[in-house]
Enzyme design. Structure first.
Site, PDB file in Angstrom:
ATOM      1  N   GLU A   8      47.592  52.330  44.609  1.00 23.12           N
ATOM      2  CA  GLU A   8      46.832  53.133  43.652  1.00 23.12           C
ATOM      3  C   GLU A   8      47.714  53.552  42.464  1.00 23.12           C
ATOM      4  O   GLU A   8      47.278  53.522  41.314  1.00 23.12           O
ATOM      5  CB  GLU A   8      46.273  54.376  44.353  1.00 23.12           C
ATOM      6  CG  GLU A   8      45.422  55.234  43.431  1.00 23.12           C
ATOM      7  CD  GLU A   8      44.788  56.419  44.137  1.00 23.12           C
ATOM      8  OE1 GLU A   8      45.325  56.859  45.163  1.00 23.12           O
ATOM      9  OE2 GLU A   8      43.749  56.906  43.653  1.00 23.12           O
ATOM     10  N   ASP A  27      32.261  49.296  43.760  1.00 24.55           N
ATOM     11  CA  ASP A  27      32.517  48.065  44.500  1.00 24.55           C
ATOM     12  C   ASP A  27      33.949  48.004  45.034  1.00 24.55           C
ATOM     13  O   ASP A  27      34.786  47.310  44.461  1.00 24.55           O
ATOM     14  CB  ASP A  27      32.264  46.872  43.548  1.00 24.55           C
ATOM     15  CG  ASP A  27      32.226  45.545  44.282  1.00 24.55           C
ATOM     16  OD1 ASP A  27      32.223  45.556  45.515  1.00 24.55           O
ATOM     17  OD2 ASP A  27      32.194  44.501  43.610  1.00 24.55           O
ATOM     18  N   GLU A  36      23.170  40.568  42.087  1.00 25.95           N
ATOM     19  CA  GLU A  36      24.027  39.543  41.488  1.00 25.95           C
ATOM     20  C   GLU A  36      23.369  38.160  41.521  1.00 25.95           C
ATOM     21  O   GLU A  36      23.960  37.174  41.948  1.00 25.95           O
ATOM     22  CB  GLU A  36      25.387  39.530  42.189  1.00 25.95           C
ATOM     23  CG  GLU A  36      26.089  40.882  42.090  1.00 25.95           C
ATOM     24  CD  GLU A  36      27.500  40.919  42.668  1.00 25.95           C
ATOM     25  OE1 GLU A  36      27.762  40.199  43.633  1.00 25.95           O
ATOM     26  OE2 GLU A  36      28.313  41.700  42.137  1.00 25.95           O
ATOM     27  N   ARG A  74      26.197  51.888  35.971  1.00 19.25           N
ATOM     28  CA  ARG A  74      26.128  51.131  37.231  1.00 19.25           C
ATOM     29  C   ARG A  74      26.354  52.034  38.442  1.00 19.25           C
ATOM     30  O   ARG A  74      25.792  51.789  39.514  1.00 19.25           O
ATOM     31  CB  ARG A  74      27.174  50.013  37.191  1.00 19.25           C
ATOM     32  CG  ARG A  74      27.391  49.343  38.530  1.00 19.25           C
ATOM     33  CD  ARG A  74      28.185  48.081  38.399  1.00 19.25           C
ATOM     34  NE  ARG A  74      28.645  47.643  39.708  1.00 19.25           N
ATOM     35  CZ  ARG A  74      29.399  46.595  39.917  1.00 19.25           C
ATOM     36  NH1 ARG A  74      29.801  45.851  38.898  1.00 19.25           N
ATOM     37  NH2 ARG A  74      29.764  46.248  41.132  1.00 19.25           N
ATOM     38  N   GLU A 106      39.752  42.671  48.259  1.00 18.56           N
ATOM     39  CA  GLU A 106      39.458  41.976  46.996  1.00 18.56           C
ATOM     40  C   GLU A 106      40.102  42.669  45.795  1.00 18.56           C
ATOM     41  O   GLU A 106      40.725  42.023  44.952  1.00 18.56           O
ATOM     42  CB  GLU A 106      37.936  41.916  46.816  1.00 18.56           C
ATOM     43  CG  GLU A 106      37.502  41.355  45.494  1.00 18.56           C
ATOM     44  CD  GLU A 106      35.986  41.339  45.344  1.00 18.56           C
ATOM     45  OE1 GLU A 106      35.273  41.685  46.302  1.00 18.56           O
ATOM     46  OE2 GLU A 106      35.519  40.956  44.259  1.00 18.56           O
TER      47      GLU A 106
END
Ligand code: GCU
Length: 666
Positions: A499, A354, A275, A325, A382
């Site tokens: 979820e 991530d 990043e 990715r 996050e």
């Protein structure tokens, strides 16, 4: 800002008779300890005194080298069979004996004994516990200006106004996290800015040394996140090439200087080529070249170099369907197996993407065989509610730890790899921290369970999520069965609930770009970040099997075949691995579109149920904390509705399939 004491507030209600144990405290064998260890032993003694004072309302004295027939007796001796940090607790009638063969074992034993006393678990018997994971670490993403990257509980208590900051809270923090066995802490963000770059070369060295000393009193090693290009950024060299001798020399001197002032420093943590961060790729060098160069500067001091594997192309073209990715972490590191020095540990995120609400386990754990590894979790939530919505992550972490990687002769359970039962003993577990200067440390009061639970799990992965939740609730709120049962139920529902109302079946990434809170279904769909779900009128998902990006091939058999076949791939991950049509029938018997609708309606109902449970505890939890949680739950309900209605509407418009049950879709 003022602060509370989370689960260490001994004034909360405790089991009957708890205080009696604390009337007499005797410590034996402490004089043989080294100076550094004496400080840890002192912290242990202080803890018992504090417990006595807060529970009994009066001081106790600590008797030295006396044997007592009642009360607490703490013995430092050559207790056989205990690893570093291990302890034994023997309870016989009115007497509790805590025994360990090193100072941190005494400290952990003392915290454990206080927990047993407070929760009334004092029937006669013996427990012996040794920490499972050798490194039990928290990574703080705190910036020198006091902001916290992905921080949802206020500002940093390590930094203020571009400087390190030390006050009483520094010690309270060390005490809090040591109480659950944390023994390593990186205090600054892995995205290291110019000011933090200076930490390795003298910036705020006095404060850095003080923090390390306070941490040391609680058996915690300080780590510093560093900028790979530090010598260049600080103007000492014109390159950061890891094979350049001037660069290596600069790092050697920086490490020597740090260890002169802070002999107990744990080492460095590095985010490189990730990043936009600098790294060895700029010089056509490998990550092994980069990591080993730094590790060699640390080796004479027994320091560790923790190197993150979160390396991927964040400049991807969304039109390019060949690039994936999810493959990147494995592809970047698998060829380097066996090339890292002994004091390098690779820090691997639990999943290949991530920290999403649902991801498979990173295939790199099953690929590397000759490399030290740590698993990196994120308790900062996050992508899982940002400490505004409840999401108790311990059940997720346990699933990750139980994953069979088949990376050797046997099943190669991930937990064994990170607790030193595999081929490598230098290993551990780390979590991106969820603390800040909010009075309750974690923003949402219930997010404290993730901080507590991560430490407990790293120490003892055999604990169940329910045991951890129950214990945390009793220590934090009060030792009351109804409260503990209610809070445990809420916590245990919370990850599945989150979820259900967010992204379905493992697909991930439907969050608002940038701040990552709340729904934005196509927020990352046409961006360079490599995070696509490719929903259209025919279906959704990225095909990662043989007909797609072949990411599934990165897993060992039999996991590879399990995921490759849509018939055997678990429902909860099926859209992570496969592209499916809306009418595909899942193993649950529902079609994909029915699952999307049903789970989103259920998610909102579950939040309502959690609200009901919490409100039923109104007169058992103190007003301030009751009100704080209540307010957050109101916010969570609004958030869940927003997710439900956007996702259901989006997929109704794409699929054209009406809800069988005729529920409201907009
Ligand atoms: C995520 C997160 C970043 C963080 C990065 C990392 O991408 O959004 O804020 O820097 O993870 O783990 O390095």
């Amino acid at each position: 800002m003022s602060y509370e004491f989370a689960w260490l507030d001994y004034r909360n209600s405790v089991a009957a008779g708890a205080g009696d144990y604390l009337k007499k405290i005797a410590c034996t064998g402490f004089e043989i300890a080294s100076e550094a260890d004496k400080n840890i032993l002192f912290s242990a003694e202080q803890e018992l005194m504090r417990a006595a004072k807060e529970i009994n309302g009066q001081q106790s004295t600590v008797l030295k080298d006396e044997v007592t027939s009642e009360g607490i007796s703490v013995v430092l001796s050559d207790a056989p069979g205990l690893k570093t940090g291990g302890f034994k607790i023997m309870i016989t009638g009115p007497k509790i004996t805590i025994e360990a063969s090193d100072a941190s074992g005494i400290l952990y034993g003392v915290f454990r004994a206080i927990t047993l006393i407070r929760t009334g678990k004092t029937s006669d018997g013996q427990i012996a516990e040794s920490p499972a994971s050798p490194i039990r670490m928290l990574d703080h993403w705190d910036n020198p200006d006091g902001s916290i990257e992905r921080g949802y509980s206020g500002r940093s208590f390590f930094f203020k106004n571009d400087h390190l900051y030390v006050d009483d809270r520094t010690r309270e923090y060390a005490r809090l996290v040591a109480s659950v066995g944390i023994n390593a802490v990186a205090i600054n963000n892995v995205n290291v800015n110019d000011i933090a770059t200076g930490l390795v070369s003298g910036y705020d060295r006095k404060e850095l040394t003080e923090i390390a000393k306070i941490f040391g009193d609680y058996g915690i090693k300080l780590y510093i996140s560093l900028n790979f290009a530090s010598p260049m950024s600080l103007g000492a060299t014109d390159t950061a090439d890891p094979l350049d001798s001037k660069v290596a020399q600069w790092w050697k001197e920086a490490a020597d200087g740090l260890y002169r002032d802070i002999p107990e420093l744990g080492g460095f943590l590095v985010k490189a080529d990730s990043e936009g961060r600098p790294g060895p790729f700029s010089y056509d060098r490998t990550h092994a070249d980069g990591a080993n160069m730094l590790a060699r500067a640390l080796a004479p001091h027994n320091g560790l170099l923790i190197w993150r594997c979160f390396v991927y192309n964040c400049q991807q073209d969304w039109r390019d369907h060949t690039m994936d990715r999810a493959r990147a972490c494995y592809d970047n590191f698998i060829g380097l197996d066996g090339q890292f020095d002994d004091n390098v540990i690779l820090q691997i995120k639990n999943g290949p993407m991530d920290f999403q609400v649902r991801e498979p386990v990173s295939p790199l754990f099953g690929g590397l065989k000759k490399t030290n590894m740590m698993v990196e979790f994120q308790i900062a939530q996050e992508y899982t509610g940002q400490q505004r919505d409840i999401c108790y992550l311990i059940p997720m972490f346990k699933q990750v730890l139980d994953f069979k990687t088949y990376n050797g002769d046997g099943e190669g359970v991930l937990c064994d790899i990170v607790t030193g039962k595999g081929s490598k003993q230098t290993c551990g577990m780390v979590a991106v921290s969820n603390t800040g200067d909010d009075p309750n440390w974690t923003g949402h009061d219930l997010a404290g369970a993730n901080l507590y639970g991560f430490g407990r799990l790293a120490f003892n992965p055999a604990l169940t999520s329910e045991e951890i939740a129950d214990e945390w609730s009793r220590l934090t709120f009060c030792n009351d069965d109804t409260v503990a049962d209610g809070v445990t139920k809420m916590l245990m529902m919370s990850w599945p609930t989150y979820e259900k109302y967010t992204s379905p079946l493992g697909i991930g990434w439907m969050i608002s770009p940038g701040h990552h809170y709340g729904p934005d279904i196509e927020g990352y769909e046409f961006s360079p970040w490599g995070t696509y779900h490719r929903s259209d009128r025919n279906g959704l998902g990225v095909e990662r099997g043989k007909t797609g990006t072949k990411m599934i091939d990165q897993y060992n058999e039999p996991v590879r075949s399990l995921y490759e076949s849509i018939e055997t791939c678990p429902d909860e991950l099926v859209l992570f691995f496969h592209r499916l049509s809306y009418d595909h029938v899942l193993k649950s018997g529902k079609t994909v579109i029915e699952h999307i609708y049903d789970s989103h309606f259920e998610g909102v109902q579950d939040v309502n149920e959690m609200i009901g449970i919490w409100r039923s505890l109104a007169d058992k939890v103190d007003g301030v904390r009751f009100g704080r949680v209540n307010d957050r739950l109101d916010g969570q309900l609004m958030n869940a509705r927003e997710w439900r209605d956007r996702i259901n509407t989006y997929y109704y418009r794409h699929s054209g399939v009406p809800d069988k049950q005729g529920r409201k879709i907009y």
